[in-house]
Motif scaffolding. Structure first.
Motif, PDB file in Angstrom:
ATOM      1  N   SER A   1      69.618  43.640  19.045  1.00 53.45           N
ATOM      2  CA  SER A   1      68.553  42.674  19.334  1.00 53.45           C
ATOM      3  C   SER A   1      68.934  41.267  18.893  1.00 53.45           C
ATOM      4  CB  SER A   1      67.240  43.108  18.685  1.00 53.45           C
ATOM      5  OG  SER A   1      67.353  43.084  17.287  1.00 53.45           O
ATOM      6  N   ILE A   2      69.626  41.137  17.774  1.00 54.14           N
ATOM      7  CA  ILE A   2      70.056  39.808  17.325  1.00 54.14           C
ATOM      8  C   ILE A   2      71.108  39.241  18.269  1.00 54.14           C
ATOM      9  CG2 ILE A   2      71.317  38.605  15.496  1.00 54.14           C
ATOM     10  CD1 ILE A   2      69.774  40.382  13.511  1.00 54.14           C
ATOM     11  N   LEU A   3      72.066  40.067  18.680  1.00 52.24           N
ATOM     12  CA  LEU A   3      73.084  39.597  19.630  1.00 52.24           C
ATOM     13  C   LEU A   3      72.448  39.172  20.954  1.00 52.24           C
ATOM     14  CD1 LEU A   3      76.007  42.142  19.150  1.00 52.24           C
ATOM     15  CD2 LEU A   3      76.068  39.691  18.703  1.00 52.24           C
ATOM     16  N   TYR A   4      71.540  39.999  21.467  1.00 49.95           N
ATOM     17  CA  TYR A   4      70.886  39.666  22.734  1.00 49.95           C
ATOM     18  C   TYR A   4      70.116  38.352  22.629  1.00 49.95           C
ATOM     19  CZ  TYR A   4      67.988  39.893  26.856  1.00 49.95           C
ATOM     20  OH  TYR A   4      67.366  39.589  28.029  1.00 49.95           O
ATOM     21  N   THR A   5      69.381  38.189  21.544  1.00 48.97           N
ATOM     22  CA  THR A   5      68.606  36.964  21.349  1.00 48.97           C
ATOM     23  C   THR A   5      69.517  35.753  21.258  1.00 48.97           C
ATOM     24  OG1 THR A   5      66.922  38.234  20.193  1.00 48.97           O
ATOM     25  CG2 THR A   5      66.888  35.863  19.879  1.00 48.97           C
ATOM     26  N   PHE A   6      70.633  35.895  20.554  1.00 45.31           N
ATOM     27  CA  PHE A   6      71.579  34.787  20.433  1.00 45.31           C
ATOM     28  C   PHE A   6      72.159  34.403  21.790  1.00 45.31           C
ATOM     29  CE2 PHE A   6      76.060  33.520  20.064  1.00 45.31           C
ATOM     30  CZ  PHE A   6      75.881  32.282  19.478  1.00 45.31           C
ATOM     31  N   TYR A   7      72.620  35.389  22.552  1.00 43.69           N
ATOM     32  CA  TYR A   7      73.227  35.078  23.850  1.00 43.69           C
ATOM     33  C   TYR A   7      72.206  34.533  24.847  1.00 43.69           C
ATOM     34  CZ  TYR A   7      77.633  37.163  22.447  1.00 43.69           C
ATOM     35  OH  TYR A   7      78.803  37.434  21.815  1.00 43.69           O
ATOM     36  N   GLU A   8      70.980  35.009  24.774  1.00 48.83           N
ATOM     37  CA  GLU A   8      69.961  34.453  25.664  1.00 48.83           C
ATOM     38  C   GLU A   8      69.631  33.014  25.266  1.00 48.83           C
ATOM     39  OE1 GLU A   8      66.068  36.001  27.992  1.00 48.83           O
ATOM     40  OE2 GLU A   8      66.221  36.540  25.887  1.00 48.83           O
ATOM     41  N   TRP A   9      69.628  32.739  23.976  1.00 44.05           N
ATOM     42  CA  TRP A   9      69.403  31.368  23.505  1.00 44.05           C
ATOM     43  C   TRP A   9      70.523  30.447  23.994  1.00 44.05           C
ATOM     44  CZ3 TRP A   9      72.507  28.619  20.042  1.00 44.05           C
ATOM     45  CH2 TRP A   9      72.006  27.371  19.670  1.00 44.05           C
ATOM     46  N   VAL A  10      71.760  30.917  23.922  1.00 42.57           N
ATOM     47  CA  VAL A  10      72.891  30.116  24.409  1.00 42.57           C
ATOM     48  C   VAL A  10      72.727  29.835  25.901  1.00 42.57           C
ATOM     49  CG1 VAL A  10      75.380  30.170  24.884  1.00 42.57           C
ATOM     50  CG2 VAL A  10      74.534  30.833  22.645  1.00 42.57           C
ATOM     51  N   GLY A  11      72.359  30.849  26.667  1.00 43.71           N
ATOM     52  CA  GLY A  11      72.156  30.662  28.100  1.00 43.71           C
ATOM     53  C   GLY A  11      71.036  29.688  28.399  1.00 43.71           C
ATOM     54  N   ASP A  12      69.960  29.739  27.626  1.00 44.10           N
ATOM     55  CA  ASP A  12      68.848  28.809  27.828  1.00 44.10           C
ATOM     56  C   ASP A  12      69.213  27.402  27.378  1.00 44.10           C
ATOM     57  OD1 ASP A  12      67.254  30.757  28.898  1.00 44.10           O
ATOM     58  OD2 ASP A  12      66.214  31.192  27.009  1.00 44.10           O
ATOM     59  N   THR A  13      69.976  27.297  26.302  1.00 50.20           N
ATOM     60  CA  THR A  13      70.368  25.982  25.790  1.00 50.20           C
ATOM     61  C   THR A  13      71.253  25.247  26.783  1.00 50.20           C
ATOM     62  OG1 THR A  13      70.234  26.767  23.518  1.00 50.20           O
ATOM     63  CG2 THR A  13      71.528  24.786  23.904  1.00 50.20           C
ATOM     64  N   TYR A  14      72.207  25.953  27.363  1.00 50.68           N
ATOM     65  CA  TYR A  14      73.109  25.328  28.332  1.00 50.68           C
ATOM     66  C   TYR A  14      72.592  25.399  29.760  1.00 50.68           C
ATOM     67  CZ  TYR A  14      76.376  24.844  24.542  1.00 50.68           C
ATOM     68  OH  TYR A  14      76.960  24.489  23.363  1.00 50.68           O
ATOM     69  N   GLU A  15      71.393  25.905  29.945  1.00 50.09           N
ATOM     70  CA  GLU A  15      70.717  25.965  31.246  1.00 50.09           C
ATOM     71  C   GLU A  15      71.609  26.549  32.338  1.00 50.09           C
ATOM     72  OE1 GLU A  15      69.229  22.070  32.025  1.00 50.09           O
ATOM     73  OE2 GLU A  15      67.871  22.123  30.319  1.00 50.09           O
ATOM     74  N   ILE A  16      72.079  27.758  32.103  1.00 52.14           N
ATOM     75  CA  ILE A  16      72.975  28.375  33.082  1.00 52.14           C
ATOM     76  C   ILE A  16      72.248  28.786  34.354  1.00 52.14           C
ATOM     77  CG2 ILE A  16      74.583  29.151  31.333  1.00 52.14           C
ATOM     78  CD1 ILE A  16      73.435  31.971  31.787  1.00 52.14           C
ATOM     79  N   ASP A  17      70.919  28.781  34.322  1.00 56.98           N
ATOM     80  CA  ASP A  17      70.168  29.111  35.535  1.00 56.98           C
ATOM     81  C   ASP A  17      70.416  28.095  36.650  1.00 56.98           C
ATOM     82  OD1 ASP A  17      69.123  31.296  34.260  1.00 56.98           O
ATOM     83  OD2 ASP A  17      67.285  30.271  33.653  1.00 56.98           O
ATOM     84  N   ARG A  18      70.776  26.881  36.280  1.00 53.31           N
ATOM     85  CA  ARG A  18      71.059  25.855  37.301  1.00 53.31           C
ATOM     86  C   ARG A  18      72.274  26.198  38.134  1.00 53.31           C
ATOM     87  NH1 ARG A  18      71.767  20.259  34.616  1.00 53.31           N
ATOM     88  NH2 ARG A  18      73.124  21.507  33.320  1.00 53.31           N
ATOM     89  N   TYR A  19      73.200  26.971  37.572  1.00 51.81           N
ATOM     90  CA  TYR A  19      74.453  27.290  38.259  1.00 51.81           C
ATOM     91  C   TYR A  19      74.393  28.607  39.023  1.00 51.81           C
ATOM     92  CZ  TYR A  19      75.761  23.813  34.835  1.00 51.81           C
ATOM     93  OH  TYR A  19      75.811  22.685  34.067  1.00 51.81           O
ATOM     94  N   SER A  20      73.244  29.233  39.047  1.00 57.09           N
ATOM     95  CA  SER A  20      73.094  30.519  39.717  1.00 57.09           C
ATOM     96  C   SER A  20      72.886  30.322  41.214  1.00 57.09           C
ATOM     97  CB  SER A  20      71.897  31.265  39.116  1.00 57.09           C
ATOM     98  OG  SER A  20      71.617  32.403  39.878  1.00 57.09           O
ATOM     99  N   PRO A  21      73.579  31.104  42.049  1.00 58.98           N
ATOM    100  CA  PRO A  21      73.334  31.011  43.486  1.00 58.98           C
ATOM    101  C   PRO A  21      71.991  31.627  43.886  1.00 58.98           C
ATOM    102  CG  PRO A  21      74.969  32.689  43.028  1.00 58.98           C
ATOM    103  CD  PRO A  21      74.665  32.016  41.728  1.00 58.98           C
ATOM    104  N   LEU A  22      71.465  32.514  43.057  1.00 56.60           N
ATOM    105  CA  LEU A  22      70.174  33.145  43.330  1.00 56.60           C
ATOM    106  C   LEU A  22      69.122  32.479  42.454  1.00 56.60           C
ATOM    107  CD1 LEU A  22      71.384  36.844  43.207  1.00 56.60           C
ATOM    108  CD2 LEU A  22      71.008  35.454  45.234  1.00 56.60           C
ATOM    109  N   SER A  23      68.316  31.649  43.041  1.00 57.23           N
ATOM    110  CA  SER A  23      67.362  30.877  42.251  1.00 57.23           C
ATOM    111  C   SER A  23      66.223  31.727  41.698  1.00 57.23           C
ATOM    112  CB  SER A  23      66.793  29.735  43.088  1.00 57.23           C
ATOM    113  OG  SER A  23      66.108  30.263  44.206  1.00 57.23           O
ATOM    114  N   GLU A  24      65.927  32.868  42.321  1.00 56.67           N
ATOM    115  CA  GLU A  24      64.804  33.678  41.851  1.00 56.67           C
ATOM    116  C   GLU A  24      65.182  34.609  40.698  1.00 56.67           C
ATOM    117  OE1 GLU A  24      66.845  35.845  45.131  1.00 56.67           O
ATOM    118  OE2 GLU A  24      65.941  33.878  45.044  1.00 56.67           O
ATOM    119  N   VAL A  25      66.470  34.751  40.400  1.00 54.35           N
ATOM    120  CA  VAL A  25      66.923  35.631  39.319  1.00 54.35           C
ATOM    121  C   VAL A  25      67.341  34.772  38.124  1.00 54.35           C
ATOM    122  CG1 VAL A  25      68.625  37.345  38.629  1.00 54.35           C
ATOM    123  CG2 VAL A  25      67.732  37.353  40.942  1.00 54.35           C
TER     124      VAL A  25
END
Length: 105
Positions: free
Chosen positions: A24-48
């Motif tokens: 759970s700590i690892l998952y939370t850390f990696y999700e925080w990193v993804g949110d901090t660097y806004e990796i959703d902007r680079y996704s080809p699928l905007s709904e995922v």
């Protein structure tokens, strides 16, 4: 009989609890990193959302990295598929992502 069950739980329960805590700590850390660097902007699928997808794979891969690259990749794929199954189940049930406030949900 009850004593043997309690001994078994005491012997292996702490190991399972510690493993779940680390996951759970690892998952939370990696999700925080993804949110901090806004990796959703680079996704080809905007709904995922990509942060949980990256976090689940990286958590599994990091958790089993000492066992070698093949086992690490397999653990990453298992983590990735768990998030995929959660998304698919929520999509079928019509529950919006993030409504339950739990890990993967």
């Amino acid at each position: 009989k009850l004593n043997s069950v309690l001994n078994h739980c005491g012997k292996y329960g702490s190991r399972a609890g510690n493993s779940l805590g680390v996951l759970s700590i690892l998952y939370t850390f990696y999700e925080w990193v993804g949110d901090t660097y806004e990796i959703d902007r680079y996704s080809p699928l905007s709904e995922v959302p990509m942060s949980p997808v990256l976090a689940s794979f990286a958590t599994g891969a990091t958790f089993k990295c000492a066992a070698g690259p093949r086992v690490s990749a397999l653990a990453g794929v298992i983590g990735l598929s768990s998030v995929g199954i959660t998304y698919a189940t929520y999509g079928v049930l019509g529950i919006p992502y993030g409504k339950m406030n739990y890990i993967f949900l």
